[in-house]
Scaffold this motif. Structure first.
Motif, short mmCIF file in Angstrom:
data_model
loop_
_atom_site.label_atom_id
_atom_site.label_comp_id
_atom_site.label_asym_id
_atom_site.label_seq_id
_atom_site.Cartn_x
_atom_site.Cartn_y
_atom_site.Cartn_z
N ARG A 78 0.84 -1.20 0.00
CA ARG A 78 0.00 0.00 0.00
C ARG A 78 0.87 1.24 0.00
O ARG A 78 1.82 1.36 0.77
N LEU A 79 0.53 2.19 -0.86
CA LEU A 79 1.25 3.45 -0.97
C LEU A 79 0.83 4.37 0.17
O LEU A 79 -0.35 4.72 0.30
N LEU A 80 1.78 4.77 1.01
CA LEU A 80 1.50 5.64 2.16
C LEU A 80 1.93 7.08 1.92
O LEU A 80 1.40 8.00 2.54
N LEU A 81 2.89 7.26 1.04
CA LEU A 81 3.38 8.60 0.72
C LEU A 81 3.74 8.60 -0.76
O LEU A 81 4.36 7.66 -1.24
N SER A 82 3.29 9.61 -1.48
CA SER A 82 3.56 9.70 -2.90
C SER A 82 4.03 11.10 -3.23
O SER A 82 3.37 12.09 -2.87
N ASP A 83 5.19 11.19 -3.87
CA ASP A 83 5.79 12.48 -4.23
C ASP A 83 5.83 13.44 -3.05
O ASP A 83 5.45 14.61 -3.17
N GLY A 84 6.25 12.93 -1.91
CA GLY A 84 6.41 13.75 -0.72
C GLY A 84 5.13 14.07 0.02
O GLY A 84 5.16 14.75 1.04
N GLN A 85 3.99 13.57 -0.45
CA GLN A 85 2.69 13.87 0.17
C GLN A 85 2.11 12.61 0.84
O GLN A 85 2.05 11.56 0.21
N TYR A 86 1.69 12.77 2.08
CA TYR A 86 1.04 11.65 2.78
C TYR A 86 -0.23 11.25 2.04
O TYR A 86 -0.96 12.11 1.54
N ASP B 128 -6.57 3.65 6.69
CA ASP B 128 -6.95 2.26 6.43
C ASP B 128 -5.94 1.28 7.01
O ASP B 128 -6.31 0.24 7.54
N GLU B 129 -4.66 1.61 6.91
CA GLU B 129 -3.59 0.72 7.35
C GLU B 129 -3.18 0.97 8.80
O GLU B 129 -2.30 0.29 9.31
N ARG B 130 -3.78 1.98 9.44
CA ARG B 130 -3.49 2.33 10.83
C ARG B 130 -2.01 2.67 11.04
O ARG B 130 -1.34 2.16 11.94
N VAL B 131 -1.51 3.55 10.17
CA VAL B 131 -0.13 4.00 10.21
C VAL B 131 -0.14 5.51 10.41
O VAL B 131 -0.91 6.22 9.76
N HIS C 240 -3.34 10.14 3.17
CA HIS C 240 -4.04 10.04 4.45
C HIS C 240 -5.07 8.93 4.49
O HIS C 240 -5.16 8.22 5.50
N ASP C 241 -5.83 8.73 3.42
CA ASP C 241 -6.83 7.65 3.43
C ASP C 241 -6.17 6.29 3.59
O ASP C 241 -6.63 5.44 4.36
N ALA C 242 -5.07 6.08 2.87
CA ALA C 242 -4.35 4.81 2.97
C ALA C 242 -3.76 4.64 4.37
O ALA C 242 -3.80 3.54 4.94
#
Length: 167
Positions: A100-108, A115-118, A110-112
């Motif tokens: 699961r992608l948690l951060l993309s291009d320096g941006q969190y 969902d993943e409780r991170v 948030h929905d992921a």
């Protein structure tokens, strides 16, 4: 009390050698994946093997043959699940989680993250552990199927390893 009797100590010593040899044999049969912890199922099997070993060593009413069979069955079941997950995408989706992608291009993402409780601080810790000081230098942080986080730095070329990552 340090121990009940010498017979109990001798039993543990003898069973330890036998169980250790049996576990090594079963793990060689099972292959490298048996301890790889590639996903939650693999981790559970690894913990179950350890628990079984402790039970065989310390419980007098569990015979060595029963412990060996338990080792063998756990390894065999893990092997079957791995084979089925390779052969059947439907079965694979039941057994394995998707990265699961948690951060993309320096941006969190948030929905992921919810969902993943991170938390954001956990993502930042993974970035620091990768030796990067600025979130903006990160192309992606991926929560892998084994629970670890992979950090991919930005590059002048597009990333080719994110194809199977859920966004």
């Amino acid at each position: 009390m340090l121990f009940d009797n010498y017979h109990g100590l001798l039993r543990v010593a003898v069973i330890s050698v036998m169980a250790y040899a049996a576990l090594v044999f079963v793990l060689r049969f099972a292959g490298k994946r048996a301890l790889a912890k590639l996903n939650a199922y693999d981790l559970v099997v690894t913990i179950a093997l350890g628990s079984t070993l402790a039970t065989v060593l310390l419980t007098r009413n569990v015979a060595f043959a029963e412990g060996f069979l338990a080792f063998f069955m756990l390894a065999l079941l893990q092997w079957c699940v791995a084979r089925l997950s390779i052969a059947s995408p439907r079965f694979r989706s039941l057994i394995r989680s998707q990265p699961r992608l948690l951060l993309s291009d320096g941006q969190y993402q948030h929905d992921a993250m919810v969902d993943e409780r991170v938390t954001a601080s956990e993502v930042d810790a993974a970035i620091r552990k990768a030796g990067v000081g600025r979130r903006e230098r990160i192309a992606a942080v991926v929560l892998e199927t084994d629970g670890s986080m992979s950090v991919i730095e930005k590059d002048d070329k597009p990333s080719t390893v994110l194809g199977d990552v859920k966004r």
